[in-house]
Enzyme design. Sequence first.
Site, mmCIF file in Angstrom:
data_model
loop_
_atom_site.group_PDB
_atom_site.id
_atom_site.type_symbol
_atom_site.label_atom_id
_atom_site.label_comp_id
_atom_site.label_asym_id
_atom_site.label_seq_id
_atom_site.Cartn_x
_atom_site.Cartn_y
_atom_site.Cartn_z
ATOM 1 N N GLU A 141 27.690 -47.486 22.005
ATOM 2 C CA GLU A 141 26.694 -46.710 22.308
ATOM 3 C C GLU A 141 25.382 -47.809 22.328
ATOM 4 O O GLU A 141 25.150 -48.570 21.556
ATOM 5 C CB GLU A 141 26.461 -45.541 21.654
ATOM 6 C CG GLU A 141 25.339 -44.596 21.767
ATOM 7 C CD GLU A 141 25.115 -43.840 20.798
ATOM 8 O OE1 GLU A 141 24.681 -42.305 21.288
ATOM 9 O OE2 GLU A 141 25.319 -43.793 19.546
ATOM 10 N N LYS A 177 26.526 -37.357 26.866
ATOM 11 C CA LYS A 177 26.442 -36.873 25.563
ATOM 12 C C LYS A 177 25.912 -35.346 25.297
ATOM 13 O O LYS A 177 25.191 -35.265 25.587
ATOM 14 C CB LYS A 177 25.820 -37.799 24.395
ATOM 15 C CG LYS A 177 26.049 -37.624 23.056
ATOM 16 C CD LYS A 177 25.234 -38.631 22.391
ATOM 17 C CE LYS A 177 25.385 -38.634 20.988
ATOM 18 N NZ LYS A 177 24.600 -39.483 20.171
ATOM 19 N N CYS A 182 29.680 -41.457 20.017
ATOM 20 C CA CYS A 182 29.121 -41.268 18.911
ATOM 21 C C CYS A 182 29.202 -39.772 17.934
ATOM 22 O O CYS A 182 30.247 -39.265 17.635
ATOM 23 C CB CYS A 182 27.766 -41.680 18.837
ATOM 24 S SG CYS A 182 27.219 -42.387 17.259
#
Length: 302
Positions: free
Chosen positions: A46, A119, A161
């Site tokens: 990321e 995300k 993440c």
Amino acid sequence: MPPPLLFRLAIGQMTATGSHAANVETARALCELASEAGATMLALPECFAFIGSNASETLAQATTLKDAKFEAFQKLAKSYGLWLSCGGFHEKDTEDANKVVNSHVVLNKQGDVVDVYKKMHLFDVAIPGGAVLMESKTTNPGPARCAVVDVDGVKIGLTTCYDLRFPELYAALAAKGADVLLVPSAFTVPTGRAHWHLLLRARAVETQCYVAAPAQVGRHNEKRESYGHALGVDPWGDVLVDAGDASPTVVCIDVDQNKLANIRRRMPIANHRRFDVVDLLSNALAVAHEAHKDHKDKDGGE
């Protein structure tokens, strides 16, 4: 096409900064290492292209996937003949000029965009004894979506993440046929020490998939530091590789289709999942969401 019996995946670790040019050169070094190792695919962490000191810097440098800043990584994929998982790019939100989306972009060996996962879960957390990080100040969440990409016959599930803390997404990706789950990350040091290995191993065991987690590591600027330990975990939950605090570096795993099949055959979790229990989760979350909304309305919160 039938999947290869062994598929080599390189998992990258780096220390990104506020310099795009420096980050591209670091990515080039990772591509070189992955190519030398005989990998088919390199997964970048990321924020591989930029980590700034504040929200305004993040917004100011954001671009589209058609911009030269991102095209530099497309050129790397083509130059090295690698599939690239670009695990978290600050892409301008075309519907909101004041925000970005955190885009996990997969490029094929020709440098073409194959898929873009945005995300879903944003990191809005006050870490005990640490920083207060509010990703939603700069970023809009992506839509609920299971993104699975076929890379030379191997099914790769895309996450980013903070998604790691929401196992329902990983169960859905496994149900959609994923063999490998990518978790490109920039974990903080306190949360990494406490939960990184635990969560990655848990997602592997629950889904019976390989888990590959590229990572940011070390100090990016005076305000931000990342945990590192880019990790590869097999479907039994065993840690295959751990990059520690090295940077820049890659560690590689070989995705073994026979191991996948044997583990799933001997313990057929997918066959035992009860959809009425899944409904329980959905219903309970809906009730909790309504209660949370009512509480905020009464308190006059946002």
